[in-house]
Design an enzyme around this catalytic site. Sequence first.
Site, mmCIF file in Angstrom:
data_model
loop_
_atom_site.group_PDB
_atom_site.id
_atom_site.type_symbol
_atom_site.label_atom_id
_atom_site.label_comp_id
_atom_site.label_asym_id
_atom_site.label_seq_id
_atom_site.Cartn_x
_atom_site.Cartn_y
_atom_site.Cartn_z
ATOM 1 N N GLN A 1 -24.597 -15.160 -29.055
ATOM 2 C CA GLN A 1 -25.247 -16.479 -29.071
ATOM 3 C C GLN A 1 -26.246 -16.704 -30.232
ATOM 4 O O GLN A 1 -26.022 -17.977 -30.929
ATOM 5 C CB GLN A 1 -25.934 -16.602 -27.701
ATOM 6 C CG GLN A 1 -25.050 -17.432 -26.629
ATOM 7 C CD GLN A 1 -25.804 -17.517 -25.260
ATOM 8 O OE1 GLN A 1 -27.101 -17.508 -25.406
ATOM 9 N NE2 GLN A 1 -25.060 -17.667 -24.143
ATOM 10 N N PHE A 2 -27.159 -15.592 -30.310
ATOM 11 C CA PHE A 2 -27.749 -16.042 -31.606
ATOM 12 C C PHE A 2 -28.079 -14.867 -32.372
ATOM 13 O O PHE A 2 -28.075 -13.705 -31.835
ATOM 14 C CB PHE A 2 -29.165 -16.472 -30.912
ATOM 15 C CG PHE A 2 -29.399 -17.711 -30.419
ATOM 16 C CD1 PHE A 2 -29.447 -18.855 -31.010
ATOM 17 C CD2 PHE A 2 -29.273 -17.669 -29.080
ATOM 18 C CE1 PHE A 2 -29.634 -20.450 -30.692
ATOM 19 C CE2 PHE A 2 -29.245 -19.277 -28.406
ATOM 20 C CZ PHE A 2 -29.544 -20.194 -29.305
ATOM 21 N N ALA A 3 -28.088 -14.973 -33.696
ATOM 22 C CA ALA A 3 -27.901 -13.702 -34.565
ATOM 23 C C ALA A 3 -29.201 -12.863 -34.183
ATOM 24 O O ALA A 3 -29.150 -11.702 -34.577
ATOM 25 C CB ALA A 3 -28.061 -14.393 -36.136
ATOM 26 N N HIS B 1 -34.726 -17.722 -32.901
ATOM 27 C CA HIS B 1 -33.478 -18.507 -32.898
ATOM 28 C C HIS B 1 -32.995 -19.118 -34.272
ATOM 29 O O HIS B 1 -32.114 -20.013 -34.533
ATOM 30 C CB HIS B 1 -33.557 -19.758 -32.055
ATOM 31 C CG HIS B 1 -33.765 -19.464 -30.582
ATOM 32 N ND1 HIS B 1 -34.826 -19.093 -29.883
ATOM 33 C CD2 HIS B 1 -32.916 -19.310 -29.689
ATOM 34 C CE1 HIS B 1 -34.986 -18.824 -28.756
ATOM 35 N NE2 HIS B 1 -33.596 -18.992 -28.383
ATOM 36 N N GLU C 1 -21.620 -14.328 -23.900
ATOM 37 C CA GLU C 1 -22.409 -14.949 -22.895
ATOM 38 C C GLU C 1 -22.180 -16.488 -22.790
ATOM 39 O O GLU C 1 -21.956 -17.114 -23.668
ATOM 40 C CB GLU C 1 -23.795 -14.702 -23.064
ATOM 41 C CG GLU C 1 -24.227 -13.218 -23.143
ATOM 42 C CD GLU C 1 -25.582 -13.168 -23.898
ATOM 43 O OE1 GLU C 1 -26.407 -13.845 -24.039
ATOM 44 O OE2 GLU C 1 -25.770 -11.900 -24.525
ATOM 45 N N ILE D 1 -28.563 -9.995 -31.855
ATOM 46 C CA ILE D 1 -27.473 -9.220 -32.104
ATOM 47 C C ILE D 1 -27.858 -7.638 -32.267
ATOM 48 O O ILE D 1 -27.151 -6.628 -32.036
ATOM 49 C CB ILE D 1 -26.802 -9.420 -33.497
ATOM 50 C CG1 ILE D 1 -25.226 -8.928 -33.427
ATOM 51 C CG2 ILE D 1 -27.495 -9.053 -34.614
ATOM 52 C CD1 ILE D 1 -24.551 -9.353 -34.628
ATOM 53 N N ALA E 1 -25.712 -8.641 -22.354
ATOM 54 C CA ALA E 1 -25.967 -7.610 -23.043
ATOM 55 C C ALA E 1 -24.926 -7.301 -24.205
ATOM 56 O O ALA E 1 -23.908 -7.095 -24.175
ATOM 57 C CB ALA E 1 -25.530 -6.487 -21.867
ATOM 58 N N GLU E 2 -25.727 -7.483 -25.307
ATOM 59 C CA GLU E 2 -25.078 -7.466 -26.625
ATOM 60 C C GLU E 2 -24.182 -6.220 -26.916
ATOM 61 O O GLU E 2 -23.424 -6.294 -27.572
ATOM 62 C CB GLU E 2 -25.913 -7.999 -27.837
ATOM 63 C CG GLU E 2 -26.491 -9.040 -27.768
ATOM 64 C CD GLU E 2 -27.500 -9.730 -26.466
ATOM 65 O OE1 GLU E 2 -27.829 -10.886 -26.261
ATOM 66 O OE2 GLU E 2 -28.154 -8.605 -26.266
ATOM 67 N N PRO F 1 -29.323 -5.460 -30.491
ATOM 68 C CA PRO F 1 -29.157 -4.290 -29.399
ATOM 69 C C PRO F 1 -27.355 -3.600 -29.550
ATOM 70 O O PRO F 1 -27.227 -2.514 -29.123
ATOM 71 C CB PRO F 1 -28.831 -4.975 -27.847
ATOM 72 C CG PRO F 1 -30.040 -5.997 -28.284
ATOM 73 C CD PRO F 1 -29.854 -6.649 -29.515
#
Length: 698
Positions: free
Chosen positions: A454-456, A501, A400, A459, A431-432, A461
């Site tokens: 982008q952010f742990a 976040h 993303e 993750i 969409a992870e 999904p």
Amino acid sequence: MAEKTAADKKTKASNGVSKDGLKYAFLKETEKNHGLTNEEMIHAYKSMLLSRFTDDRIDTLIKQGKATFLISGSGHEAVQVACAMAMQGGKDWFFTYYRDNAIGTALGITPLEIFRHIMGRATDTFTGGRQMPMHLGSKELRMPTASSPTGSQYLQAVGAAMSCVYRGTDEISYVGGGEGSTSEGEFFEAINWAARAKLPTIFCIQNNKFAISVPIEQQTAGGSVYKVITGFEGLHKFHIDGTDFLESYATAKEAVRLARNGEGPSFIYADVVRLRSHSASDSQDKYRSKESIAEDTMKDPIAKLEKDLVVRGILTDAEIAAIRKELNDLVIKSAEEAFAEPAPDPSTIEDNLFCPDSEQTKIDYESSIPEGDPIVMVDAINHALHEEMEKNPNMIVYGEDVQDGKGGVFTATKGLSTKFGTNRCFNSPLAEASIVGTAVGAALSGLKPVVEIQFADYIFPAMMQIRDELVMYRYRSNGSFGCPVTIRVATGGYIGGGHYHSQNIEAIFAKCPGLYIAYPSNAADAKGLLKTACQINDPVMFLEHKFLYRQGYAKSPEPNADYYLPFGKAAVKKEGDDLTIVAYGAMVEKALKTSREMEKKGYGVEVIDLRTIVPLDMETILKSVKKTGKVIVFYEDTKFMGFGAEIAAQIAEAAFEYLDAPIKRVAGLHIHIPFTLESHALPQDSWIMKAAEELLAF
């Protein structure tokens, strides 16, 4: 859209069907058998029979105690064989599901190979006895070993198709699945990606009307996913009788033509029948009427093809009977031969979790000392990506917001799409699961995807694709398929990010056998480890602490383009004889602060930076603990069930007699990270200082 394309080429009657009664123009038999020779028609028949007789024999073997499980493809054979014959084994890619046995028999997989797999023999070429039955695979046929989770194969097929296009080939990918699996969100993510990118993927949905016992009316709005997907532009759509071999073949042939010509993906919705219960542990008599089962039996695709072969003068009834006997005898003989073969050797149980050394990329580690200008961590990561993309034309980067002008929300990917083009660095949908699932398929088919989450915190999904697919491929295929995906993940707190976040995830993913995990604390290590992750033939989760991206203390002299750090080698950041602090990520600097303060008081505190979570360098940890006799395991994640608990347990097991005090853990509270009270939830300098004082005084 295929319906429109087909309709434009024919004269419609008032009911929307052409005057010759065909729904699609390509179904008109302008050449005999739609171009198949008599020999190919007989091959189709034999392939269907082999699959059916194999099912029958497995059922008998279960009753004899010689096999344990069956998920039958009986009733699905026609459309499966049709798709296999329209494509090319060894050239195209086949992402099958657990009923797709006839795909295998049509491509040349033998009954002996299937029975070796069914009985879990050491000679099982699909999985080496690792997977439960009905999960075919073949390196030679480009058929990645199938999986049990329903629907996880769709995104992988899209990733393989993306790879086909990237590599400039006319290869295509097939993916099969049942109607029930289309209830999974990943199915729609895959359809969206393939249609949006106009990829050469053929989706073959085999509708036998049941997901185990649940009828399609309870699965899908309108009772048909064909109706649901009509809004996807760029997707060719076909609704066919999947029990009719020639109708199925003509449709598959058209879908293949479209895909090879660069005209995008096709969706084949094939109405089939389920002639057996869902599996050997299911009994459809409990939820299906006798009339329903009898109605399906009347639509048996093998009986239909036999009749067609006789009518077309290809085989006589006597020849059909002879073929039936020949193949049934072969199946029985193959089952007996497989049963006599040995089970896997228990000593091999840990083989193929990771790429063996003989097949691993040869890297000259730490060939130089970092001595360039000081650089912050995020720029070191960016430079590593630039350098590795220069070295490997098959490396692609996506996720993303990674494309310029954004260049990533933290600018880690800035300049990549400008320099290498948007075919190598591009934005993905938000969409992870799509990001990781397509990366799995791309990696299986020859690319080196380095993708960004982008952010742990977001993750999860993708958890199915990571835990059940990415890290399992090499093991479940007994080493046939490696899946070298690198997943970059921004992690950690201290940014005031609140619940969503600031999470740490290393302990969760350390539970995934077959996954390397890096967690650097400074720029030089980040660059060296990321460059290694981009080279090795294994899945890597690369954790980047957001708070460290631009911290002055995480700066370090930049390594050159040939600098690589090995995984599994911790760094002793400061030596000492009185206490060991084991840390990683943002905790390393806090540990060093404590060491410096304790030094003023006459104590020597040794600080170890793990650098990688998997592999874990216990050798360096134990050497230090045996020297100091006291240890603190210091980590940011929650103390309860955090990764530090594993480190502490291993120290207790291996060095208990060397300890002069209990092992201490200093870590975050077991709560969700609050926005305004973050400093009370995450470890602070005072926490580790207090713990060090207490342990040194013990």
